[in-house]
Design a protein around this motif. Sequence first.
Motif, PDB file in Angstrom:
ATOM      1  N   ARG A 120       0.832  -1.208   0.000  1.00 41.24           N
ATOM      2  CA  ARG A 120       0.000   0.000   0.000  1.00 41.24           C
ATOM      3  C   ARG A 120       0.864   1.255   0.000  1.00 41.24           C
ATOM      4  O   ARG A 120       0.561   2.232  -0.693  1.00 41.24           O
ATOM      5  CB  ARG A 120      -0.943  -0.001   1.208  1.00 41.24           C
ATOM      6  CG  ARG A 120      -2.066  -1.039   1.106  1.00 41.24           C
ATOM      7  CD  ARG A 120      -3.136  -0.798   2.155  1.00 41.24           C
ATOM      8  NE  ARG A 120      -2.644  -0.993   3.513  1.00 41.24           N
ATOM      9  CZ  ARG A 120      -2.646  -2.164   4.152  1.00 41.24           C
ATOM     10  NH1 ARG A 120      -3.114  -3.258   3.551  1.00 41.24           N
ATOM     11  NH2 ARG A 120      -2.199  -2.259   5.390  1.00 41.24           N
ATOM     12  N   GLN A 121       1.954   1.238   0.777  1.00 42.20           N
ATOM     13  CA  GLN A 121       2.859   2.388   0.816  1.00 42.20           C
ATOM     14  C   GLN A 121       3.431   2.692  -0.564  1.00 42.20           C
ATOM     15  O   GLN A 121       3.659   3.848  -0.908  1.00 42.20           O
ATOM     16  CB  GLN A 121       4.010   2.117   1.786  1.00 42.20           C
ATOM     17  CG  GLN A 121       3.633   2.088   3.252  1.00 42.20           C
ATOM     18  CD  GLN A 121       4.835   1.753   4.121  1.00 42.20           C
ATOM     19  OE1 GLN A 121       5.897   2.357   3.993  1.00 42.20           O
ATOM     20  NE2 GLN A 121       4.687   0.784   5.010  1.00 42.20           N
ATOM     21  N   LEU A 122       3.637   1.640  -1.348  1.00 37.90           N
ATOM     22  CA  LEU A 122       4.277   1.786  -2.653  1.00 37.90           C
ATOM     23  C   LEU A 122       3.267   1.849  -3.802  1.00 37.90           C
ATOM     24  O   LEU A 122       3.651   1.877  -4.967  1.00 37.90           O
ATOM     25  CB  LEU A 122       5.257   0.635  -2.878  1.00 37.90           C
ATOM     26  CG  LEU A 122       6.455   0.631  -1.924  1.00 37.90           C
ATOM     27  CD1 LEU A 122       7.243  -0.665  -2.038  1.00 37.90           C
ATOM     28  CD2 LEU A 122       7.362   1.820  -2.213  1.00 37.90           C
ATOM     29  N   GLY A 123       1.981   1.859  -3.452  1.00 34.19           N
ATOM     30  CA  GLY A 123       0.949   1.983  -4.470  1.00 34.19           C
ATOM     31  C   GLY A 123       0.739   0.741  -5.304  1.00 34.19           C
ATOM     32  O   GLY A 123       0.261   0.821  -6.445  1.00 34.19           O
ATOM     33  N   ILE A 124       1.056  -0.423  -4.751  1.00 29.26           N
ATOM     34  CA  ILE A 124       0.848  -1.686  -5.458  1.00 29.26           C
ATOM     35  C   ILE A 124      -0.537  -2.214  -5.091  1.00 29.26           C
ATOM     36  O   ILE A 124      -0.800  -2.525  -3.928  1.00 29.26           O
ATOM     37  CB  ILE A 124       1.941  -2.706  -5.095  1.00 29.26           C
ATOM     38  CG1 ILE A 124       3.320  -2.172  -5.503  1.00 29.26           C
ATOM     39  CG2 ILE A 124       1.667  -4.052  -5.750  1.00 29.26           C
ATOM     40  CD1 ILE A 124       4.476  -3.037  -5.049  1.00 29.26           C
TER      41      ILE A 124
END
Length: 249
Positions: free
Chosen positions: A183-187
């Motif tokens: 989620r932090q990396l937008g995956i």
Amino acid sequence: MLERTFLHIPGVGATTERSLWQQGCENWDHLLADADRFTYGAVERDVMYEVIRRSRSALSEGRAAFFRYGLGMRESWRAFPEFRHRCVYLDIETDGGQTGASITTIGLYDGSEYTCLVKGKDLDRFPEIISRYGYIVTFFGAGFDIPMIQKRFKGLMLDQLHLDLCPTLRRLGYRGGLKKIERQLGIARGADTDGLDGLDAIRLWRRYTTLGDDGALDTLVAYNREDVVNMERLAEIAYDGLRTQTLLA
């Protein structure tokens, strides 16, 4: 990055490696071409030359295991691009137990194809399949997946290089579980598996085994598939970030 690496040579630490770079010895070919030009701290010239010569041969022959002990898990990220063609992303699911018999599925993704081995069907194919690869990528695999697999397949030798993304990404400031970091990396995950976690994986397996719910197994497999497929992007991020961090330090 692997060909710029000297840390795998006995007696060479980060300080000596950086000193070599500063002397103009930026890769193995520089050393092999003129080994007498550089200083190596307490390491003898002949040792440096021989290990680098053997390293060059191992790389050209695709022998990832040669670098296993020299790099260790902490520096195994350095070999990711060179052995990506022999890499498998791996993740297991369990029924909640702690024995080898608790493994319900083993997911394997090689960058193009996903395979899910299921207990009671084809789980015993794992030793043959894993032997095809020289480099394993997991998330917290050193603490969970690999020990569980070794309980299940007693005597199985896993001599591959192992990149554990959990401690590796922590070095770049990413903390928490796999889903949190994604989620932090937008995956993103698919709508059918978004929000599922390890406890859901246990419940899905129980529905499959107790109720004969094939849909539950399908969801479990889809969940596992996203675990391993998403690891490929995380491995790329880990490599790029640590390469920049190491070279600029």
